[in-house]
Write a protein that holds these residues in place. Structure first.
Motif, mmCIF file in Angstrom:
data_model
loop_
_atom_site.group_PDB
_atom_site.id
_atom_site.type_symbol
_atom_site.label_atom_id
_atom_site.label_comp_id
_atom_site.label_asym_id
_atom_site.label_seq_id
_atom_site.Cartn_x
_atom_site.Cartn_y
_atom_site.Cartn_z
ATOM 1 N N THR A 210 0.817 -1.214 0.000
ATOM 2 C CA THR A 210 0.000 0.000 0.000
ATOM 3 C C THR A 210 0.852 1.266 0.000
ATOM 4 O OG1 THR A 210 -0.170 -0.128 2.434
ATOM 5 C CG2 THR A 210 -1.961 -1.109 1.129
ATOM 6 N N TYR A 211 1.814 1.362 0.917
ATOM 7 C CA TYR A 211 2.688 2.537 0.954
ATOM 8 C C TYR A 211 3.875 2.241 1.855
ATOM 9 C CZ TYR A 211 0.672 3.676 5.554
ATOM 10 O OH TYR A 211 0.268 3.638 6.864
ATOM 11 N N SER A 212 4.836 3.177 1.886
ATOM 12 C CA SER A 212 6.045 3.025 2.707
ATOM 13 C C SER A 212 6.233 4.231 3.622
ATOM 14 C CB SER A 212 7.297 2.874 1.828
ATOM 15 O OG SER A 212 7.305 1.645 1.150
ATOM 16 N N LEU A 213 6.897 3.975 4.732
ATOM 17 C CA LEU A 213 7.374 5.027 5.635
ATOM 18 C C LEU A 213 8.892 5.060 5.521
ATOM 19 C CD1 LEU A 213 5.219 4.149 8.768
ATOM 20 C CD2 LEU A 213 4.756 5.951 7.099
ATOM 21 N N PHE A 214 9.450 6.252 5.351
ATOM 22 C CA PHE A 214 10.889 6.399 5.157
ATOM 23 C C PHE A 214 11.500 7.217 6.285
ATOM 24 C CE2 PHE A 214 8.965 5.945 0.985
ATOM 25 C CZ PHE A 214 9.778 5.017 0.359
ATOM 26 N N PHE A 219 24.416 13.077 8.094
ATOM 27 C CA PHE A 219 25.300 13.912 8.900
ATOM 28 C C PHE A 219 24.526 14.667 9.986
ATOM 29 C CE2 PHE A 219 27.398 13.383 4.790
ATOM 30 C CZ PHE A 219 28.611 12.883 5.196
ATOM 31 N N GLY A 220 23.700 13.915 10.713
ATOM 32 C CA GLY A 220 22.984 14.480 11.845
ATOM 33 C C GLY A 220 21.623 15.052 11.507
ATOM 34 N N LYS A 221 21.332 15.294 10.252
ATOM 35 C CA LYS A 221 20.028 15.814 9.839
ATOM 36 C C LYS A 221 19.081 14.656 9.552
ATOM 37 C CE LYS A 221 21.573 20.214 7.885
ATOM 38 N NZ LYS A 221 21.532 21.108 6.692
ATOM 39 N N ARG A 222 17.938 14.689 10.227
ATOM 40 C CA ARG A 222 16.962 13.617 10.087
ATOM 41 C C ARG A 222 15.785 14.076 9.225
ATOM 42 N NH1 ARG A 222 17.645 9.544 13.915
ATOM 43 N NH2 ARG A 222 19.263 9.987 15.438
ATOM 44 N N ARG A 223 15.240 13.132 8.464
ATOM 45 C CA ARG A 223 14.081 13.428 7.631
ATOM 46 C C ARG A 223 13.181 12.208 7.597
ATOM 47 N NH1 ARG A 223 12.756 14.056 1.720
ATOM 48 N NH2 ARG A 223 14.607 12.815 1.228
ATOM 49 N N GLN A 224 11.886 12.426 7.782
ATOM 50 C CA GLN A 224 10.904 11.362 7.708
ATOM 51 C C GLN A 224 9.856 11.732 6.663
ATOM 52 O OE1 GLN A 224 11.087 12.946 11.004
ATOM 53 N NE2 GLN A 224 12.875 11.707 11.497
ATOM 54 N N TRP A 225 9.431 10.751 5.883
ATOM 55 C CA TRP A 225 8.379 11.005 4.905
ATOM 56 C C TRP A 225 7.709 9.697 4.527
ATOM 57 C CZ3 TRP A 225 13.408 10.318 3.602
ATOM 58 C CH2 TRP A 225 13.705 9.520 2.481
ATOM 59 N N THR A 226 6.614 9.809 3.808
ATOM 60 C CA THR A 226 5.880 8.661 3.312
ATOM 61 C C THR A 226 5.489 8.927 1.875
ATOM 62 O OG1 THR A 226 3.875 7.323 3.573
ATOM 63 C CG2 THR A 226 3.748 9.619 4.256
ATOM 64 N N ASN A 227 5.213 7.868 1.112
ATOM 65 C CA ASN A 227 4.774 8.050 -0.258
ATOM 66 C C ASN A 227 3.250 8.002 -0.391
ATOM 67 O OD1 ASN A 227 4.419 5.323 0.175
ATOM 68 N ND2 ASN A 227 5.839 4.645 -1.404
ATOM 69 N N LEU A 228 2.550 8.186 0.735
ATOM 70 C CA LEU A 228 1.113 8.370 0.674
ATOM 71 C C LEU A 228 0.797 9.684 -0.038
ATOM 72 C CD1 LEU A 228 -0.249 7.310 4.188
ATOM 73 C CD2 LEU A 228 -0.997 6.398 1.992
ATOM 74 N N PRO A 229 -0.287 9.766 -0.811
ATOM 75 C CA PRO A 229 -0.645 11.021 -1.453
ATOM 76 C C PRO A 229 -0.874 12.139 -0.415
ATOM 77 C CG PRO A 229 -1.919 9.213 -2.359
ATOM 78 C CD PRO A 229 -1.191 8.671 -1.163
ATOM 79 N N GLU A 230 -0.471 13.355 -0.772
ATOM 80 C CA GLU A 230 -0.664 14.555 0.046
ATOM 81 C C GLU A 230 0.094 14.485 1.362
ATOM 82 O OE1 GLU A 230 -4.800 15.243 0.547
ATOM 83 O OE2 GLU A 230 -5.198 15.412 -1.596
#
Length: 236
Positions: A210-214, A219-230
């Motif tokens: 269905t979708y993924s969580l990333f 270098f210390g900077k964190r980022r979270q995202w998903t490929n869900l629409p919007e």
């Protein structure tokens, strides 16, 4: 000539690395200082902390799709004795911490399926009923699920386990138990993207991606995202 070729190749790699660091606003001297203080045996672990990316894939099926599964009965459910047979590779300090986390899960109403052989925990899978919101620490994100759902997560296989088809055997039992719950309409399974064997087993039962969580660290900077629409990414 071989020596000259190696020197040229090394120089090209260094130049490329410097351009990459400049593009993401990291000073080359910063990286050099960190590397000089890393013990050789710990260098890989330190690099993973500096630059790491994780993906958790979510699969889904309806209870009607899973009704025809023929289950086995090899796994124990909510067995404390089975959990106590857990012996991690990193020693007892990690064992105490993990057992403490597992007890909290059981107190919160989660269920665990286990398989023990020769007094050693070889496989386990966790289940949670009605997970309206569920936090996945491996990607530092929370997912939302519809009412009347069941979630399977945190699959483990001991490195010494020999039954390589056990994912399929265990899933058959757990999926049948999940759809046997009176309110179940949907079953979700959370899988790390690198676990190809588990992904193939899940897909063989008809669950669909269905979708993924990333989650990414650079270098210390964190980022979270998903490929869900919007959806929107988060950085810190």
């Amino acid at each position: 000539r071989a020596k000259v070729w190696r020197q040229n190749a090394q120089q090209q790699l260094l130049s490329s690395a410097k351009r990459t660091l400049e593009r993401i606003h990291i000073a080359p001297q910063t990286v050099k200082t960190m590397v000089e203080h890393v013990h050789p045996q710990k260098s890989l672990h330190r690099v993973k902390k500096l630059w790491q990316r994780s993906e958790l894939r979510l699969y889904k099926a309806t209870s009607e799709q899973l009704q025809s599964i023929d289950p086995s009965q090899k796994m124990l459910k909510d067995s404390l004795n089975a959990l106590l047979a857990f012996h991690p590779e990193n020693g007892n300090n990690q064992r105490d911490e993990v057992l403490g986390q597992w007890l909290k899960r059981l107190e919160n109403g989660n269920h665990v399926y286990t398989y023990v052989k020769n007094d050693r925990l070889l496989y386990y899978v966790w289940m949670v009923e009605q997970p309206k919101h569920f936090f996945f620490p491996e990607v530092d994100q929370e997912a939302t699920f519809p009412p009347n759902s069941v979630l399977l997560f945190d699959f483990y296989t001991h490195p010494q386990a020999q039954e390589r088809d056990f994912y399929h055997i265990s899933l058959a039992q757990i999926l049948r138990d999940a759809v046997a719950l009176p309110a179940t309409q949907y079953v979700y399974i959370a899988i790390p993207s690198e676990n190809q064997q588990l992904r193939e087993a899940v897909e063989s039962f008809g669950l669909t991606y269905t979708y993924s969580l990333f989650h990414e660290v650079r270098f210390g900077k964190r980022r979270q995202w998903t490929n869900l629409p919007e959806s929107k990414s988060q950085e810190d």
